[in-house]
Design a protein around this motif. Structure first.
Motif, mmCIF file in Angstrom:
data_model
loop_
_atom_site.group_PDB
_atom_site.id
_atom_site.type_symbol
_atom_site.label_atom_id
_atom_site.label_comp_id
_atom_site.label_asym_id
_atom_site.label_seq_id
_atom_site.Cartn_x
_atom_site.Cartn_y
_atom_site.Cartn_z
ATOM 1 N N UNK A 42 -30.205 -119.420 -61.935
ATOM 2 C CA UNK A 42 -29.945 -120.646 -60.982
ATOM 3 C C UNK A 42 -30.416 -120.145 -59.626
ATOM 4 N N UNK A 43 -31.000 -121.459 -58.873
ATOM 5 C CA UNK A 43 -31.464 -121.329 -57.469
ATOM 6 C C UNK A 43 -30.834 -121.836 -56.415
ATOM 7 N N UNK A 44 -30.685 -121.351 -55.559
ATOM 8 C CA UNK A 44 -29.916 -122.143 -54.100
ATOM 9 C C UNK A 44 -30.456 -121.775 -52.718
ATOM 10 N N UNK A 45 -31.118 -122.661 -52.201
ATOM 11 C CA UNK A 45 -31.909 -122.443 -50.766
ATOM 12 C C UNK A 45 -30.882 -123.224 -49.639
ATOM 13 N N UNK A 46 -29.769 -123.381 -49.707
ATOM 14 C CA UNK A 46 -29.134 -124.402 -48.633
ATOM 15 C C UNK A 46 -28.427 -123.497 -47.476
ATOM 16 N N UNK A 47 -28.588 -122.283 -47.842
ATOM 17 C CA UNK A 47 -27.911 -121.245 -46.844
ATOM 18 C C UNK A 47 -29.029 -120.611 -46.165
ATOM 19 N N UNK A 69 -31.644 -112.254 -57.432
ATOM 20 C CA UNK A 69 -32.218 -111.860 -55.991
ATOM 21 C C UNK A 69 -31.898 -112.762 -54.897
ATOM 22 N N UNK A 70 -31.521 -112.077 -53.757
ATOM 23 C CA UNK A 70 -31.231 -112.732 -52.427
ATOM 24 C C UNK A 70 -32.144 -112.485 -51.490
ATOM 25 N N UNK A 71 -32.512 -113.409 -50.630
ATOM 26 C CA UNK A 71 -33.556 -113.246 -49.658
ATOM 27 C C UNK A 71 -33.067 -113.943 -48.587
ATOM 28 N N UNK A 72 -33.075 -113.176 -47.496
ATOM 29 C CA UNK A 72 -32.420 -113.495 -45.926
ATOM 30 C C UNK A 72 -33.656 -114.067 -45.313
ATOM 31 N N UNK A 73 -33.409 -115.401 -44.713
ATOM 32 C CA UNK A 73 -34.301 -116.018 -43.816
ATOM 33 C C UNK A 73 -33.931 -115.840 -42.239
ATOM 34 N N UNK A 74 -32.939 -115.262 -42.051
ATOM 35 C CA UNK A 74 -32.573 -114.806 -40.655
ATOM 36 C C UNK A 74 -33.188 -113.393 -40.110
ATOM 37 N N UNK A 75 -33.137 -113.404 -38.743
ATOM 38 C CA UNK A 75 -33.804 -112.274 -38.311
ATOM 39 C C UNK A 75 -32.836 -110.976 -38.329
ATOM 40 N N UNK A 76 -31.641 -111.442 -38.401
ATOM 41 C CA UNK A 76 -30.519 -110.468 -38.509
ATOM 42 C C UNK A 76 -30.211 -110.183 -39.926
ATOM 43 N N UNK A 77 -29.504 -108.970 -40.175
ATOM 44 C CA UNK A 77 -28.967 -108.850 -41.549
ATOM 45 C C UNK A 77 -27.881 -109.698 -41.939
ATOM 46 N N UNK A 78 -27.883 -109.896 -43.327
ATOM 47 C CA UNK A 78 -26.748 -110.727 -43.922
ATOM 48 C C UNK A 78 -26.310 -110.020 -45.234
ATOM 49 N N UNK A 79 -24.735 -110.395 -45.386
ATOM 50 C CA UNK A 79 -24.494 -109.617 -46.541
ATOM 51 C C UNK A 79 -23.845 -110.624 -47.415
ATOM 52 N N UNK A 80 -24.014 -110.309 -48.847
ATOM 53 C CA UNK A 80 -23.143 -111.225 -49.741
ATOM 54 C C UNK A 80 -21.480 -110.145 -49.939
ATOM 55 N N UNK A 81 -20.573 -111.216 -49.481
ATOM 56 C CA UNK A 81 -19.219 -110.565 -49.317
ATOM 57 C C UNK A 81 -18.310 -110.781 -50.291
ATOM 58 N N UNK A 82 -18.658 -111.756 -51.203
ATOM 59 C CA UNK A 82 -17.555 -112.175 -52.261
ATOM 60 C C UNK A 82 -18.238 -113.198 -53.250
ATOM 61 N N UNK A 83 -17.899 -112.879 -54.446
ATOM 62 C CA UNK A 83 -18.318 -113.537 -55.661
ATOM 63 C C UNK A 83 -17.061 -114.438 -56.370
ATOM 64 N N UNK A 124 -21.505 -120.634 -66.278
ATOM 65 C CA UNK A 124 -20.199 -120.776 -65.776
ATOM 66 C C UNK A 124 -20.440 -121.129 -64.201
ATOM 67 N N UNK A 125 -19.614 -121.506 -63.457
ATOM 68 C CA UNK A 125 -19.535 -121.900 -62.032
ATOM 69 C C UNK A 125 -19.161 -120.627 -61.192
ATOM 70 N N UNK A 126 -19.965 -120.386 -60.235
ATOM 71 C CA UNK A 126 -19.724 -119.316 -59.397
ATOM 72 C C UNK A 126 -20.023 -119.857 -57.676
ATOM 73 N N UNK A 127 -19.132 -119.138 -56.828
ATOM 74 C CA UNK A 127 -19.381 -119.443 -55.550
ATOM 75 C C UNK A 127 -19.396 -118.219 -54.984
ATOM 76 N N UNK A 128 -20.790 -118.097 -54.097
ATOM 77 C CA UNK A 128 -21.175 -117.009 -53.307
ATOM 78 C C UNK A 128 -20.862 -117.016 -51.964
ATOM 79 N N UNK A 129 -20.295 -115.994 -51.420
ATOM 80 C CA UNK A 129 -19.824 -116.149 -50.014
ATOM 81 C C UNK A 129 -20.637 -114.879 -49.123
ATOM 82 N N UNK A 135 -20.973 -120.473 -47.715
ATOM 83 C CA UNK A 135 -20.889 -120.198 -49.092
ATOM 84 C C UNK A 135 -21.758 -121.286 -50.169
ATOM 85 N N UNK A 136 -22.186 -120.775 -51.031
ATOM 86 C CA UNK A 136 -22.874 -121.648 -51.932
ATOM 87 C C UNK A 136 -22.312 -121.703 -53.280
ATOM 88 N N UNK A 137 -22.580 -122.946 -54.090
ATOM 89 C CA UNK A 137 -21.844 -122.997 -55.383
ATOM 90 C C UNK A 137 -23.350 -123.088 -56.370
#
Length: 205
Positions: A42-47, A69-83, A124-129, A135-137
């Motif tokens: 599953x892919x999500x590019x909303x965040x 995979x996770x791809x960061x579009x920001x110049x600064x680091x970002x982290x996945x903190x919760x699933x 299954x439905x997951x929410x990534x924070x 957050x993305x669903x």
């Protein structure tokens, strides 16, 4: 004055119309300009962080790990903190950091283990924070450890291998034969990989 015959006019239009259509599309919608989408998962590019090819790799009913995979579009680091997910227990030992303008493969990160009521073939439905307050669903497919997933390490697979080895050793001490000597398969048939990885046929057929 010379006049074109109707047949000549019709022939001229047949030449001009395709040419105009071809010219109108020049410079637009090249395949290389389109966003590449990973087919599996599953892919999500909303965040700010893209989630790509997200799947749950299960080795037994109700046990698995998050991959993709996770791809960061920001110049600064970002982290996945919760699933999270309804009815699911998720263990994410530490935030998974993605460097600015960078990406990570979750297979190479500390495992995000998931347990609950699911098995291979489910969705299954997951929410990534993320620590960006986003957050993305996702509706995530559950796959079994066959073919390209067979080499992905999982906690359940490691524990299962250790348990099988201990049971095999005990059986050898008792009977002098191992379980594998009988050529028997055990466990949930849902997770049996009974087909070889398909290959393209040779000879152009």
């Amino acid at each position: 004055m010379h006049h074109l015959r109707p047949t000549a006019i019709a022939g001229l239009l047949m030449v001009l119309v395709p040419s105009a259509a071809a010219l109108s599309s020049c410079g637009f919608d090249y395949p290389t300009d389109r966003v590449s989408t990973i087919a599996a998962g599953q892919n999500n590019r909303d965040a700010s962080v893209d989630a790509l090819g997200i799947r749950v790799l299960a080795t037994a009913t109700g046990e698995g790990r998050l991959i993709g995979s996770l791809a960061n579009n920001l110049k600064d680091p970002a982290s996945l903190v919760d699933v999270s997910g309804e009815g699911l227990t998720v263990n994410i030992a530490e935030p998974i950091e993605v460097a600015g303008r960078g990406g990570v493969n979750l297979v190479d990160q500390p495992q995000v283990s998931i347990s609950g009521k699911f098995t291979a073939g489910d969705v299954i439905d997951l929410v990534l924070t993320f620590d960006t307050d986003e957050t993305i669903s996702l509706e995530v497919p559950v796959v079994k450890p066959c073919f390209q997933y067979s080499e992905v390490p999982t906690e359940a697979a490691e524990e299962g291998a250790a348990a099988d080895a201990a049971a095999d050793e005990e059986l050898i001490e008792q009977t002098g034969e191992s379980e594998s000597a009988h050529g028997e398969e055990s466990g949930d048939a849902t997770f049996v990989c009974d087909h070889e990885t398909p290959h393209a046929e040779e000879g152009g057929h």
